[in-house]
Design an enzyme around this catalytic site. Structure first.
Site, PDB file in Angstrom:
ATOM      1  CB  CYS A   1     103.096  81.242  93.798  1.00 38.62           C
ATOM      2  SG  CYS A   1     102.990  79.435  93.842  1.00 38.62           S
TER       3      CYS A   1
ATOM      4  CD  GLU B   1      99.867  73.383  92.274  1.00 39.60           C
ATOM      5  OE1 GLU B   1      99.140  74.393  92.166  1.00 39.60           O
ATOM      6  OE2 GLU B   1     101.086  73.403  92.049  1.00 39.60           O
TER       7      GLU B   1
END
Length: 644
Positions: free
Chosen positions: A393, A301
């Site tokens: 998230c 990421e």
């Protein structure tokens, strides 16, 4: 009413957010997003906190039930982000159910919190005695930061002090561990830094600011610990004053930068602020997708190399878009430069807005600029929406930002010594706030981004001269303005990016800004190899895409190519969900059918047995933020250009 980031009166800040006495989003995209947030997304998020085990983890930590901890180590953070979302929604209007959720959850957190102020359900339930023993991955301070932000939101929105008390006790505990002594290291996921500064802004407790400053200064000195992706992934390879560019995990890097700017603003540290601004400039110039998305690699990421911006494989995490907006907002407040509001607009209306489905039920974690027709055959593909995730998230990152959107609409300053209100984002809104030893009221009416006309009417005005500053986006090359004194005047932005109108304003005075929304072809930098020879379509602040569902029968979106001199026809598209009708773009294009040579998808230059076939077709583009609401077909933002 105050929003998520409010510098103190002594802060070194060029602009300040409005202290709103009242505000209402009266229409347009922002209003729709907020209505969906309240009616669908937030109730769904609360359901998932029960289904996924987030609240049960805290109940076990409080000794009220038995069971095993469920989920990743950062489950508490989702609770806190949903609490923050609820608080911002309560700032708009009362809701007994939301208020009860806020109160009951604050009560649960009080019971779960340990006597010394520590609070983290994973380590209290799954690893008792393991506090701060593996900070590289533990997310303990990350979770604490989200609790502090929820507490600040609840206090500013509802005057709640219970959640604020929990946050202050936890912050006090962290100061004892990480400030009074050398501390056991640094959390591998920055976030607590910006939260501590905001807690300081609410409470005035200097230790919160001192701890935030210490954590920022310790970054880049090898204190996070070893990680399989290395120190760069955790922003621990260089001190923040020296690092030239953002590296590693995108969300971590962006949250850290928000904290860096907050510390610099409150302490007046110009060199610290300049270091963050330099990294922002590099990020925008070399690491930002056309949609504003950030993070070019799904694995880890992370930010990739300079100009590494593939349309199909870029991760562009939703949390990164939200964090980018938070960082840019703080830089805008610190410097007063409209370029930061420009990136907020690009990110908000494209990468961020595309993350949530129009009905508010499902989300992307990653936001690609291309999806192929056989994408469903890819295993573990994150480019599909879902209601919730194991690592959840992103959904509450969306709800908490949407819940506080109106606070990003305008700022105030002493522009050249004159009280000035700056309109930073264009949406239909009414607002009233203290201003220049009086009160100021504005009403903004607009169909933006579908239409470029923005009407601003003064409804209340302080005595004496003051200035209204309108942000002029750089893509609007033929901007005009109607004022009480002149109609249709050509407008250019000043050195900060605004058209500034100074006068003694009276209630009823109206100005009308006319932004140029002419569709345009956008070319990539030649170093962006993945889209070399391609072009994208933009109209005003919106990036457009070509979805398979809008194309002619028998024409694959992956075969489309555009002419450099293409002309776009603006058409209403009633089939798309959202506030509208949506403005779609129709143009003449070519369907290019490639052939194979020797069974391979290549051919010899100049060969006669593998010539591409072209046929004229009509192609239709729609706003990128509205894609994937009518099926899961192919989509492209970057389109090949035919030879001129």
């Amino acid at each position: 009413m105050s929003g998520p980031a409010v510098p103190t009166g002594t802060a070194h800040s060029a602009h300040r957010p409005l202290h709103l006495e009242r505000t209402e989003l009266t229409g347009g995209l922002w209003r729709r997003w907020r209505d969906v947030n309240r009616a669908v997304s937030l109730p769904l998020a609360r359901q998932w906190l029960e289904r996924a085990g987030n609240l049960d983890n805290l109940r076990i930590a409080a000794g009220e039930t038995d069971g095993r901890y469920r989920g990743p180590v950062y489950m508490d953070s989702d609770v806190y982000k949903v609490l923050e979302s609820a608080a911002w929604e309560l700032q708009h209007e009362g809701d007994a159910d939301l208020a009860d959720f806020l109160d009951r959850t604050a009560d649960l957190l009080e019971r779960a919190q340990q006597d010394d102020g520590y609070l983290n359900s994973h380590y209290q339930v799954a690893e008792p005695g393991g506090r701060y023993t593996r900070l590289v991955d533990s997310h303990e301070l990350y979770c604490a930061g989200h609790l502090m932000q929820a507490a600040v939101a609840a206090h500013r929105a509802t005057s709640d002090t219970r959640l604020l008390g929990v946050a202050r006790r936890l912050a006090g505990h962290l100061a004892e561990v990480f400030l009074d002594g050398a501390g056991p290291g640094l959390d591998g996921h920055p976030e607590v830094e910006t939260a501590l500064v905001e807690l300081y802004r609410v409470t005035g407790e200097e230790r919160h600011l001192a701890l935030a400053s210490a954590l920022v200064e310790r970054r880049g000195r090898g204190l996070v610990g070893r990680h399989k992706h290395g120190a760069r992934h955790r922003q621990d390879h260089l001190p923040v004053r020296e690092a030239p560019a953002l590296t590693g995990h995108a969300v971590r890097a962006l949250y850290l930068e928000a904290g860096v700017v907050d510390v610099a603003t409150e302490t007046g540290d110009a060199s610290l602020l300049a270091a963050s601004a330099r990294r922002w400039e590099d990020m925008v110039a070399t690491r930002t997708s056309l949609t504003g998305g950030l993070g070019s690699r799904q694995v880890g990421e992370v930010f990739g190399e300079r100009y590494e911006l593939p349309p199909d494989l870029s991760y562009n995490e939703t949390c990164a878009s939200a964090a980018s907006i938070q960082w840019s907002w703080r830089l805008l407040l610190a410097t007063g430069r409209a370029r930061y509001a420009d990136l907020i607009e690009r990110t908000l209306l494209n990468a961020f807005a595309a993350a949530r489905s129009d009905d508010g039920r499902t989300y992307y974690k990653g936001n690609p600029l291309q999806r192929r027709p056989d994408h469903a055959e890819a295993v573990g593909d994150p480019r599909c929406r879902d209601e919730w995730f194991f690592s959840a998230c992103c959904p509450p990152a969306v709800t908490r930002l949407v819940g506080s959107l109106e606070h990003y609409a305008a700022t105030v300053s002493e522009h050249a010594g004159v009280p000035t209100l700056h309109l930073q984002q264009y949406t239909s809104v009414t607002l009233a706030c203290p201003f220049a030893d009086g009160r100021l009221g504005l009403r903004v009416r607009t169909d933006y981004p579908w239409r470029g006309t923005v009407e601003v009417t003064v409804t209340e005005a302080p005595s004496g001269p003051w200035a209204l500053a309108l942000r002029i986006p750089p893509w609007s090359t033929r901007t005009r303005l109607d004022t009480p004194d002149e109609k249709g005047a050509a407008v250019t932005a000043d050195e900060h990016g605004y058209a500034v109108l100074l006068r003694s304003w009276q209630p009823g005075d109206t100005v009308v800004l006319h932004l140029d929304l002419t569709p345009r072809l956008t070319l990539p930098h030649p170093r962006i190899d993945a889209v070399r020879g391609c072009a994208a379509v933009e109209r005003g602040p919106l990036v457009y895409c070509f979805e398979q569902t809008d194309q002619q029968d028998g024409v694959a979106v992956d075969d489309l190519a555009l002419s450099p001199d293409t002309v776009f026809e603006e058409v209403a598209h009633d089939d798309l969900a959202g506030v509208g009708p949506t403005v779609a773009l129709r143009t003449r294009a070519a369907a290019v059918t490639g052939r194979h040579q020797d069974g391979l998808p290549y051919r010899t230059l100049g060969g006669t047995d593998a010539v591409d076939a072209e046929r004229p077709v009509t192609a239709t583009a729609v706003p990128y933020f509205q894609w994937d609401n009518r099926g899961d077909g192919a989509m492209r933002v970057w389109m090949p250009l035919l030879a001129g």
